[in-house]
Design a protein around this motif. Structure first.
Motif, PDB file in Angstrom:
ATOM      1  N   LYS A  79      -1.819  -1.327  -1.662  1.00 12.09           N
ATOM      2  CA  LYS A  79      -1.009  -1.233  -2.879  1.00 12.09           C
ATOM      3  C   LYS A  79      -0.875   0.187  -3.417  1.00 12.09           C
ATOM      4  CE  LYS A  79      -2.142  -3.709  -6.562  1.00 12.09           C
ATOM      5  NZ  LYS A  79      -2.090  -4.606  -7.747  1.00 12.09           N
ATOM      6  N   PRO A  80      -1.991   0.887  -3.652  1.00 17.70           N
ATOM      7  CA  PRO A  80      -1.852   2.249  -4.196  1.00 17.70           C
ATOM      8  C   PRO A  80      -1.205   3.233  -3.223  1.00 17.70           C
ATOM      9  CG  PRO A  80      -4.145   1.755  -3.704  1.00 17.70           C
ATOM     10  CD  PRO A  80      -3.393   0.481  -3.536  1.00 17.70           C
ATOM     11  N   LEU A  81      -1.046   2.812  -1.974  1.00 19.98           N
ATOM     12  CA  LEU A  81      -0.366   3.676  -1.004  1.00 19.98           C
ATOM     13  C   LEU A  81       1.138   3.452  -1.061  1.00 19.98           C
ATOM     14  CD1 LEU A  81      -2.795   3.369   2.024  1.00 19.98           C
ATOM     15  CD2 LEU A  81      -2.514   5.304   0.477  1.00 19.98           C
ATOM     16  N   PHE A  83       2.914   0.625  -0.462  1.00 15.32           N
ATOM     17  CA  PHE A  83       3.509  -0.345   0.440  1.00 15.32           C
ATOM     18  C   PHE A  83       4.252  -1.421  -0.354  1.00 15.32           C
ATOM     19  CE2 PHE A  83       0.462   1.434   3.388  1.00 15.32           C
ATOM     20  CZ  PHE A  83       1.067   1.294   4.617  1.00 15.32           C
ATOM     21  N   SER A  84       5.450  -1.730   0.082  1.00 15.83           N
ATOM     22  CA  SER A  84       6.142  -2.880  -0.512  1.00 15.83           C
ATOM     23  C   SER A  84       5.507  -4.140   0.074  1.00 15.83           C
ATOM     24  CB  SER A  84       7.623  -2.845  -0.159  1.00 15.83           C
ATOM     25  OG  SER A  84       7.811  -3.077   1.222  1.00 15.83           O
ATOM     26  N   LEU A  85       5.795  -5.261  -0.532  1.00 14.37           N
ATOM     27  CA  LEU A  85       5.226  -6.511  -0.021  1.00 14.37           C
ATOM     28  C   LEU A  85       5.707  -6.768   1.402  1.00 14.37           C
ATOM     29  CD1 LEU A  85       5.278  -8.893  -3.110  1.00 14.37           C
ATOM     30  CD2 LEU A  85       3.573  -7.235  -2.368  1.00 14.37           C
ATOM     31  N   GLU A  86       6.937  -6.433   1.657  1.00 13.51           N
ATOM     32  CA  GLU A  86       7.469  -6.645   3.009  1.00 13.51           C
ATOM     33  C   GLU A  86       6.745  -5.744   4.017  1.00 13.51           C
ATOM     34  OE1 GLU A  86      11.701  -6.293   3.216  1.00 13.51           O
ATOM     35  OE2 GLU A  86      11.724  -6.372   5.413  1.00 13.51           O
ATOM     36  N   GLU A  87       6.495  -4.515   3.614  1.00 17.27           N
ATOM     37  CA  GLU A  87       5.774  -3.606   4.507  1.00 17.27           C
ATOM     38  C   GLU A  87       4.345  -4.088   4.742  1.00 17.27           C
ATOM     39  OE1 GLU A  87       8.128   0.536   3.366  1.00 17.27           O
ATOM     40  OE2 GLU A  87       6.476  -0.166   2.113  1.00 17.27           O
ATOM     41  N   ASP A 118       1.625   5.862   9.609  1.00 17.12           N
ATOM     42  CA  ASP A 118       2.232   5.573   8.316  1.00 17.12           C
ATOM     43  C   ASP A 118       1.205   5.734   7.199  1.00 17.12           C
ATOM     44  OD1 ASP A 118       3.891   4.743   6.320  1.00 17.12           O
ATOM     45  OD2 ASP A 118       3.851   2.617   6.858  1.00 17.12           O
ATOM     46  N   VAL A 119       0.052   5.134   7.391  1.00 24.69           N
ATOM     47  CA  VAL A 119      -0.990   5.210   6.371  1.00 24.69           C
ATOM     48  C   VAL A 119      -1.449   6.658   6.194  1.00 24.69           C
ATOM     49  CG1 VAL A 119      -3.361   4.563   5.810  1.00 24.69           C
ATOM     50  CG2 VAL A 119      -1.768   2.840   6.688  1.00 24.69           C
ATOM     51  N   ARG A 120      -1.575   7.371   7.294  1.00 24.98           N
ATOM     52  CA  ARG A 120      -2.025   8.753   7.189  1.00 24.98           C
ATOM     53  C   ARG A 120      -1.011   9.591   6.397  1.00 24.98           C
ATOM     54  NH1 ARG A 120      -0.824  12.582   9.604  1.00 24.98           N
ATOM     55  NH2 ARG A 120       0.163  11.511  11.354  1.00 24.98           N
ATOM     56  N   GLU A 121       0.263   9.346   6.636  1.00 20.80           N
ATOM     57  CA  GLU A 121       1.294  10.059   5.893  1.00 20.80           C
ATOM     58  C   GLU A 121       1.204   9.768   4.390  1.00 20.80           C
ATOM     59  OE1 GLU A 121       5.702   9.772   6.979  1.00 20.80           O
ATOM     60  OE2 GLU A 121       4.722  10.363   8.867  1.00 20.80           O
ATOM     61  N   ARG A 122       1.042   8.502   4.080  1.00 19.13           N
ATOM     62  CA  ARG A 122       0.927   8.118   2.667  1.00 19.13           C
ATOM     63  C   ARG A 122      -0.323   8.705   2.050  1.00 19.13           C
ATOM     64  NH1 ARG A 122       4.041   3.040   1.557  1.00 19.13           N
ATOM     65  NH2 ARG A 122       5.105   2.479   3.471  1.00 19.13           N
ATOM     66  N   LYS A 125       0.296  12.305   1.230  1.00 19.35           N
ATOM     67  CA  LYS A 125       1.110  12.486   0.027  1.00 19.35           C
ATOM     68  C   LYS A 125       0.271  12.295  -1.229  1.00 19.35           C
ATOM     69  CE  LYS A 125       5.682  11.436   1.839  1.00 19.35           C
ATOM     70  NZ  LYS A 125       6.614  10.347   2.152  1.00 19.35           N
ATOM     71  N   LEU A 126      -0.599  11.309  -1.185  1.00 13.64           N
ATOM     72  CA  LEU A 126      -1.486  11.089  -2.327  1.00 13.64           C
ATOM     73  C   LEU A 126      -2.382  12.300  -2.531  1.00 13.64           C
ATOM     74  CD1 LEU A 126      -2.794   7.409  -2.368  1.00 13.64           C
ATOM     75  CD2 LEU A 126      -1.246   8.558  -3.933  1.00 13.64           C
TER      76      LEU A 126
END
Length: 145
Positions: A79-81, A83-87, A118-122, A125-126
């Motif tokens: 969630k804090p990353l 991600f939409s529910l679909e993702e 994807d997670v690493r990119e997010r 950014k955080l």
DNA sequence: GTTCTCACA
DNA sequence: TGTGAGTA
């Protein structure tokens, strides 16, 4: 420390966060909400959106297992990353397949690697936002007499 | 305690 | 993407 009951009443749980091979513990929505620290409305919403698949009691109450709780915790981390529910649904689907058949299949390994990137990119950014927050904090503190 | 639906932001 | 209220 009684766990969910209502029909399929297994009551062997111990909320220890350590590994505990699939026991038959069953939780109702309120108990799940409490354990994952989300509102029961949110848990139900995620369930309705297909991120979870609760069983149902004879009285139509949702029944969650330990693995459902672990799934909810994954969702809470995504969630804090942003991600939409679909993702989230997609990533969880990839994890489901990996858990069932391992990531040996090249196609599945690729999916898993994409999710990791994807997670690493997010995450990066955080981290940038955190750095910006630190600079802002420093600027504010520098004004203190 | 839970279910569902509707309205609202 | 959730939440509050009302209901059964």
């Amino acid at each position: 420390m009684s766990t969910g009951q209502h029909e399929i009443g297994a009551d062997t749980a111990d909320p220890a966060p350590t590994a505990d091979p699939a026991d038959g513990a069953v939780y109702q929505v309120g108990e799940v909400a409490e354990r994952v620290r989300l509102s029961h409305r949110t848990v139900r919403y995620y369930d309705d959106q297909g991120l979870l698949s609760a069983a149902r009691s004879a009285g139509n109450y949702r029944l969650y297992s330990r693995s459902d709780i672990e799934r909810m915790l994954m969702i809470r981390r995504m969630k804090p990353l942003g991600f939409s529910l679909e993702e989230m649904r997609h990533v969880l689907g990839v994890l489901d397949r990996v858990d069932r058949e391992s990531a040996q299949a090249p196609e599945l390994e690729l999916e898993l690697r994409r999710a990791i990137d994807d997670v690493r990119e997010r995450r990066d950014k955080l981290a940038e936002q955190m750095a910006g927050a630190d600079e802002f904090l420093a600027a504010l503190r520098a004004r203190l007499p």
